[in-house]
Design an enzyme around this catalytic site. Sequence first.
Site, PDB file in Angstrom:
ATOM      1  N   TYR A 177      48.447  39.312  41.304  1.00  0.00           N
ATOM      2  CA  TYR A 177      47.332  39.658  40.419  1.00  0.00           C
ATOM      3  C   TYR A 177      46.307  38.527  40.493  1.00  0.00           C
ATOM      4  CZ  TYR A 177      44.894  41.488  36.332  1.00  0.00           C
ATOM      5  OH  TYR A 177      43.945  42.015  35.488  1.00  0.00           O
ATOM      6  N   PHE A 234      36.984  43.110  37.378  1.00  0.00           N
ATOM      7  CA  PHE A 234      37.305  42.628  38.730  1.00  0.00           C
ATOM      8  C   PHE A 234      38.806  42.395  38.785  1.00  0.00           C
ATOM      9  CE2 PHE A 234      38.809  39.302  41.453  1.00  0.00           C
ATOM     10  CZ  PHE A 234      38.140  39.460  42.644  1.00  0.00           C
ATOM     11  N   GLU A 235      39.460  42.968  39.771  1.00  0.00           N
ATOM     12  CA  GLU A 235      40.877  42.682  39.985  1.00  0.00           C
ATOM     13  C   GLU A 235      41.169  42.899  41.456  1.00  0.00           C
ATOM     14  OE1 GLU A 235      42.763  45.788  37.616  1.00  0.00           O
ATOM     15  OE2 GLU A 235      43.397  44.347  36.118  1.00  0.00           O
ATOM     16  N   ILE A 236      41.952  41.992  42.029  1.00  0.00           N
ATOM     17  CA  ILE A 236      42.614  42.292  43.298  1.00  0.00           C
ATOM     18  C   ILE A 236      44.090  42.154  42.967  1.00  0.00           C
ATOM     19  CG2 ILE A 236      42.966  41.647  45.712  1.00  0.00           C
ATOM     20  CD1 ILE A 236      40.189  40.368  45.693  1.00  0.00           C
TER      21      ILE A 236
END
Length: 376
Positions: free
Chosen positions: A226, A283-285
């Site tokens: 995460y 925003f997330e990767i």
Amino acid sequence: MAGTQRYLRYIIFALVALILLFFISSSSSVPSTNWAGSTPNTPPGPQGGLGQQEKPTTPKPSNGLPPATVPGSRMNATFVTLARNSDIWEIAKSIRQVEDRFNRKFNYDWVFLNDDEFNDEFKKVTTALVSGKTKYGKIPTEHWSFPNFIDQDRAAKVREEMKEKKIIYGDSISYRHMCRYESGFFFRHPLMLDYEWYWRVEPSVELYCDIEYDAFKFMADNKKKYSFTLSLYEYVETIPTLWDAVKNFTASYPHHISEGNSMKFLSDDDGKTYNHCHFWSNFEIGNLNWLRSQAYIDYFNSLDHAGGFFYERWGDAPVHSIAAALMLRKEEIHFFNDIAYYHVPFTHCPTGEEYRLKHKCHCNPKDNFDWNGYSC
Ligand SMILES: Nc1nc2c(ncn2[C@@H]2O[C@H](COP(=O)(O)OP(=O)(O)OP(=O)(O)O)[C@@H](O)[C@H]2O)c(=O)[nH]1
Ligand SMILES: *[C@@H]1O[C@H](CO)[C@@H](O)[C@H](O)[C@H]1NC(C)=O
Ligand SMILES: *[C@@H]1O[C@H](CO)[C@@H](O)[C@H](O)[C@H]1NC(C)=O
Ligand SMILES: [Mg+2]
């Protein structure tokens, strides 16, 4: 006759040499750098990489974007956007930025999800902008509606009260469905099952610096699950009993809590109370298989049954953040200091002029939110 044979032998020899050359050059473009612990101002350079995937896909001929420029394999990854048809021009802006700053070099796919059917204009415009494949999914009604265990009257009363208190989105039903969907369902949409990694993109966001390396590969190589660019305090009125629900979950499922977790990020008194810090989830990767794990599903179901998505207004940001902080090891969460990002009203702009010039950043470092008192 003898002359022709010699000629043929010569051609075969040349072909073999060519094939050999090709293999040598493609394998020598694979660096073996490990980025673990790399400081944010020295991000990894462009890389090939020995992933499990195929060669860069040839971009669609008509999208007007340059072809992928970074050689090597690709990760099992996609961008994902939840949007309405009316978001078209705002998401178009986001896509163009993500493509210009990152994806034109990598050509990753993009999945669009909607509680309604996407119209032709939405599909046409977004397909033209994305350098990878685009896919469009309709959200099943069960994932975007009140579960049967929710008391509709009680939920309606809460919306009235929140409206009076002027709590942002306090009276919105769709916003609540959105937060619940992002918390517990997007990663289980049939289109998402094809992937292991996701990068969430919302309408109207900006990327201010070139990202020269494969951020998905960075996550995989460094065993990250995460990531975030901004962290801040949640609006307390929207989550009064969220922490109680989390405590109920941890009491019932103590085995889902990770060793070496980030409880210190969430609580200043060893877990008694929540300090309202969370990663900003627009925003997330992240890793989809983690979200699809039994641990995360038990967590989501537990919170869902507590009712706070409807009796309060729990956001997916604190829900994801608490899960990541408690169920992952600290080292599995990554702060992308080098990804310069804006979503109204906050900016993350990397410090370090050398970095900003090298990566052609166009953010004003004075706007960097990290120094703001509202940052965690
Ligand atoms: N399909 C669909 N998408 C929605 C709906 N509501 C919000 N979204 C999407 O969900 C995401 C978040 O919604 P936004 O309207 O951007 O919410 P926001 O103002 O950014 O929320 P905060 O970040 O909490 O301030 C965006 O990607 C929206 O396009 C909806 O009713 N239907
Ligand atoms: C990508 O990941 C998904 C989820 O783990 C998996 O089902 C799928 O087979 C993977 N695809 C490839 C090409 O590895
Ligand atoms: C936590 O569990 C207790 C005991 O079952 C219950 O009374 C309480 O309502 C729960 N809290 C939340 C927020 O779900
Ligand atoms: Mg938004």
